[in-house]
Design a protein around this motif. Structure first.
Motif, PDB file in Angstrom:
ATOM      1  N   ASP A   1      26.404  -5.294  18.333  1.00 62.15           N
ATOM      2  CA  ASP A   1      27.102  -5.792  17.135  1.00 62.15           C
ATOM      3  C   ASP A   1      26.109  -6.296  16.094  1.00 62.15           C
ATOM      4  N   ASN A   2      25.097  -7.028  16.554  1.00 65.52           N
ATOM      5  CA  ASN A   2      24.119  -7.570  15.617  1.00 65.52           C
ATOM      6  C   ASN A   2      23.190  -6.487  15.076  1.00 65.52           C
ATOM      7  N   ALA A   3      22.978  -5.416  15.860  1.00 68.51           N
ATOM      8  CA  ALA A   3      22.200  -4.280  15.364  1.00 68.51           C
ATOM      9  C   ALA A   3      22.948  -3.577  14.232  1.00 68.51           C
ATOM     10  N   LYS A   4      24.263  -3.526  14.332  1.00 62.42           N
ATOM     11  CA  LYS A   4      25.078  -2.931  13.257  1.00 62.42           C
ATOM     12  C   LYS A   4      24.905  -3.723  11.964  1.00 62.42           C
ATOM     13  N   LYS A   5      24.868  -5.050  12.076  1.00 64.34           N
ATOM     14  CA  LYS A   5      24.653  -5.899  10.905  1.00 64.34           C
ATOM     15  C   LYS A   5      23.249  -5.670  10.337  1.00 64.34           C
ATOM     16  N   LEU A   6      22.291  -5.437  11.232  1.00 64.53           N
ATOM     17  CA  LEU A   6      20.920  -5.195  10.790  1.00 64.53           C
ATOM     18  C   LEU A   6      20.812  -3.857  10.051  1.00 64.53           C
ATOM     19  N   VAL A   7      21.506  -2.847  10.537  1.00 67.47           N
ATOM     20  CA  VAL A   7      21.516  -1.546   9.858  1.00 67.47           C
ATOM     21  C   VAL A   7      22.078  -1.693   8.444  1.00 67.47           C
ATOM     22  N   GLU A   8      23.135  -2.484   8.300  1.00 66.21           N
ATOM     23  CA  GLU A   8      23.697  -2.743   6.970  1.00 66.21           C
ATOM     24  C   GLU A   8      22.660  -3.406   6.073  1.00 66.21           C
ATOM     25  N   LYS A   9      21.881  -4.314   6.660  1.00 65.40           N
ATOM     26  CA  LYS A   9      20.831  -4.987   5.896  1.00 65.40           C
ATOM     27  C   LYS A   9      19.748  -3.995   5.487  1.00 65.40           C
TER      28      LYS A   9
ATOM     29  N   GLU B   1      21.085  -1.940   2.626  1.00 68.13           N
ATOM     30  CA  GLU B   1      21.141  -2.750   1.410  1.00 68.13           C
ATOM     31  C   GLU B   1      19.765  -2.884   0.765  1.00 68.13           C
ATOM     32  N   VAL B   2      18.759  -3.218   1.576  1.00 69.10           N
ATOM     33  CA  VAL B   2      17.403  -3.402   1.067  1.00 69.10           C
ATOM     34  C   VAL B   2      16.849  -2.090   0.523  1.00 69.10           C
ATOM     35  N   ALA B   3      17.072  -0.994   1.263  1.00 65.65           N
ATOM     36  CA  ALA B   3      16.578   0.318   0.827  1.00 65.65           C
ATOM     37  C   ALA B   3      17.217   0.729  -0.492  1.00 65.65           C
TER      38      ALA B   3
ATOM     39  N   ALA C   1       8.611 -11.002   0.813  1.00 61.14           N
ATOM     40  CA  ALA C   1       9.452 -10.037   1.534  1.00 61.14           C
ATOM     41  C   ALA C   1      10.675  -9.673   0.699  1.00 61.14           C
ATOM     42  N   ASP C   2      11.142  -8.441   0.850  1.00 58.28           N
ATOM     43  CA  ASP C   2      12.340  -8.019   0.120  1.00 58.28           C
ATOM     44  C   ASP C   2      13.595  -8.671   0.682  1.00 58.28           C
ATOM     45  N   ASN C   3      13.544  -9.064   1.949  1.00 55.01           N
ATOM     46  CA  ASN C   3      14.669  -9.766   2.562  1.00 55.01           C
ATOM     47  C   ASN C   3      14.141 -10.569   3.738  1.00 55.01           C
ATOM     48  N   VAL C   4      14.675 -11.776   3.927  1.00 53.04           N
ATOM     49  CA  VAL C   4      14.214 -12.648   5.013  1.00 53.04           C
ATOM     50  C   VAL C   4      15.391 -13.035   5.894  1.00 53.04           C
ATOM     51  N   MET C   5      15.195 -12.898   7.204  1.00 51.65           N
ATOM     52  CA  MET C   5      16.205 -13.281   8.184  1.00 51.65           C
ATOM     53  C   MET C   5      15.589 -14.239   9.190  1.00 51.65           C
ATOM     54  N   ALA C   6      16.432 -14.934   9.936  1.00 50.39           N
ATOM     55  CA  ALA C   6      15.972 -15.821  11.005  1.00 50.39           C
ATOM     56  C   ALA C   6      16.902 -15.661  12.194  1.00 50.39           C
ATOM     57  N   VAL C   7      16.393 -15.926  13.394  1.00 52.41           N
ATOM     58  CA  VAL C   7      17.171 -15.680  14.605  1.00 52.41           C
ATOM     59  C   VAL C   7      18.224 -16.749  14.866  1.00 52.41           C
TER      60      VAL C   7
ATOM     61  N   GLU D   1       0.826  -1.214   0.000  1.00 56.86           N
ATOM     62  CA  GLU D   1       0.000   0.000   0.000  1.00 56.86           C
ATOM     63  C   GLU D   1       0.857   1.260   0.000  1.00 56.86           C
ATOM     64  N   TYR D   2       1.927   1.258   0.789  1.00 56.01           N
ATOM     65  CA  TYR D   2       2.789   2.442   0.938  1.00 56.01           C
ATOM     66  C   TYR D   2       3.977   2.447  -0.029  1.00 56.01           C
ATOM     67  N   LYS D   3       4.096   1.339  -0.783  1.00 53.39           N
ATOM     68  CA  LYS D   3       5.218   1.207  -1.732  1.00 53.39           C
ATOM     69  C   LYS D   3       6.566   1.404  -1.031  1.00 53.39           C
ATOM     70  N   LYS D   4       6.740   0.633   0.035  1.00 53.36           N
ATOM     71  CA  LYS D   4       7.975   0.674   0.827  1.00 53.36           C
ATOM     72  C   LYS D   4       8.615  -0.712   0.840  1.00 53.36           C
ATOM     73  N   PRO D   5       9.943  -0.782   0.924  1.00 50.21           N
ATOM     74  CA  PRO D   5      10.595  -2.091   1.063  1.00 50.21           C
ATOM     75  C   PRO D   5      10.329  -2.671   2.441  1.00 50.21           C
ATOM     76  N   TRP D   6      10.356  -3.999   2.543  1.00 46.55           N
ATOM     77  CA  TRP D   6      10.130  -4.574   3.867  1.00 46.55           C
ATOM     78  C   TRP D   6      10.947  -5.848   4.069  1.00 46.55           C
ATOM     79  N   LEU D   7      11.336  -6.024   5.321  1.00 49.48           N
ATOM     80  CA  LEU D   7      12.121  -7.182   5.740  1.00 49.48           C
ATOM     81  C   LEU D   7      11.295  -8.011   6.713  1.00 49.48           C
ATOM     82  N   LEU D   8      11.612  -9.289   6.773  1.00 53.83           N
ATOM     83  CA  LEU D   8      10.917 -10.204   7.672  1.00 53.83           C
ATOM     84  C   LEU D   8      11.930 -10.978   8.495  1.00 53.83           C
TER      85      LEU D   8
END
Length: 409
Positions: free
Chosen positions: A378-386, A389-391, A164-170, A129-136
């Motif tokens: 540290d893992n938040a830094k990796k998430l910011v990179e993600k 990248e997606v954006a 989803a534009d990108n998929v991650m798992a814990v 609806e908002y035409k935005k990228p999204w991660l899961l």
């Protein structure tokens, strides 16, 4: 960067332990300059259900709560008991989110949804609806349990993960399971904990003091459970194992849930079985410091933060071989037990007591593993990179589409 988080669990003033792992990561992201807005939709059952059972009644939760500078919105949506089995609520949840975004004039660069169901399904609609990228981000039950409930649940799961534009798992095992089910590449990225809050030197000195302050028996060995008091967490197997353990052991349950009253009916209640109730998340560390063994006998799990915290404090751990827990144990996952077994709980406790030096060596190795892999910052830094990248990919693809359209004209 402005990011919208959509999740079905997030801490509140009334329930500070609900999804605390999410708030840990949001705080880490905020410290890195990411502006996060959280929308945590709340189900509201029809009046007939609310009159029928107390558990279906809506608690008084404010529409907006600010936590550590982060705005958390909790719009309600029409719900049906058991909806994740048969009636997927993704459209209704998406409607409540879209209404909130419009009402509060919230602007975001991208959307990050947690759990494929129901949040991921709703995020898919909102992003379109908002035409935005999204991660899961997948957490465990949304891969291993909910999709198997019905044809509609499996259909929504597949559609959500694949769109989803990108998929991650814990965890790594969860990422592999999701990829096997959907064919979609999934990146392992755990959430982690705030390692600065875990002072080992202080922990060893204050062990007896914590027992005294928490009114726990000083002359007993404490087996600690932290979590919801529901059957699926293996709480009854733990209670039934207690009579077969030496008298020096007691079990302390921290948490609340629908099966609390049943636990009170055990003969050893208040003698060797203690119920603490729900406590603020920051107090969990005090109970960990006072314990001799941490136990998690769950039938299923994602990547439980409290296990990582126990490892960070070098507390010996007994756990079932489920969800993301093997990822935490690494080369030692052969020491994990199978769920639903009273006998295995008894055996594991006795094995630990019989060879304490061996288990102390393992706790040291697990402590090092946490330091290297489970730092929230540290893992938040990796998430910011993600996020970046997606954006970036989304902007480039949007430009190509618009450019092609202009040329066609």
């Amino acid at each position: 960067m402005k990011v919208l988080w959509i999740t079905s669990v997030y801490p509140s003033a009334d329930n500070p332990g609900n999804g605390v792992f999410h708030e840990t990561q949001v705080r880490a992201l905020s410290s890195l300059g990411v502006e996060v807005t959280v929308i945590n939709p709340i189900p509201l059952n029809a009046s007939i259900f609310r009159l029928w059972k107390r558990k279906y009644r809506k608690k008084r939760i404010p529409f907006m709560e600010e936590r550590d500078g982060v705005k958390v919105y909790r719009p309600v949506y029409r719900a049906t008991p058991g909806q994740l089995r048969w009636f997927q609520p993704d459209k209704r949840i998406a409607g409540s989110i879209l209404e909130t975004l419009k009402k509060e004039n919230i602007d975001v660069d991208l959307i990050h949804a947690h759990f494929a169901m129901p949040s991921g399904g709703a995020a898919r609609i909102v992003a379109s609806e908002y035409k935005k990228p999204w991660l899961l981000t997948l957490h465990g039950s949304d891969v291993h349990i909910y999709p198997s409930f019905s044809w509609s649940a499996e259909r929504i799961f597949q559609k959500t993960v694949k769109s989803a534009d990108n998929v991650m798992a814990v965890g790594e095992h969860l990422a592999e399971a999701a990829e096997l089910k959907t064919g979609r590449i999934c990146t392992p990225l755990p959430i982690g904990i705030d390692l600065s809050k875990f002072n080992l030197a202080q922990a060893k000195i204050l062990k007896a003091k914590h027992k005294e302050e928490l009114a726990l028996p000083n002359n007993k060995k404490i087996i600690l459970y932290v979590g919801r008091l529901v059957k699926e967490k293996g709480i009854f197997e733990l209670a039934e194992a207690l009579p077969y353990l030496p008298e020096e052991y007691v079990v302390v349950y921290v948490g609340d849930g629908s099966e609390k009253e049943k636990l009170k009916k055990y003969k050893m209640y208040k003698e060797r079985l203690f119920l603490v109730g729900q406590i603020p998340n920051e107090k969990v560390r005090d109970y960990l410091l006072a314990s001799d063994i941490f136990i998690l006998p769950s039938y299923s799990e994602g990547l439980p933060t409290v296990v990582i915290e126990a490892m960070a404090l070098k507390i010996p751990i007994i756990s079932t071989n489920v969800g993301g827990i093997p990822d935490l144990f690494g080369e030692y996952n052969h020491l994990l037990m199978e769920p639903r077994s009273v006998q295995q709980i008894v055996t594991k406790v006795k094995e630990l007591a019989a060879d304490l030096p061996f288990y102390e060596e393992i706790t040291e190795q697990l402590y090092q593993r946490v330091q290297e892999n489970y730092s929230a910052v540290d893992n938040a830094k990796k998430l910011v990179e993600k996020y970046q990248e997606v954006a970036s990919i989304f902007i480039d693809s949007t430009y190509e589409i618009n450019h092609s359209w202009e040329e066609a004209k």
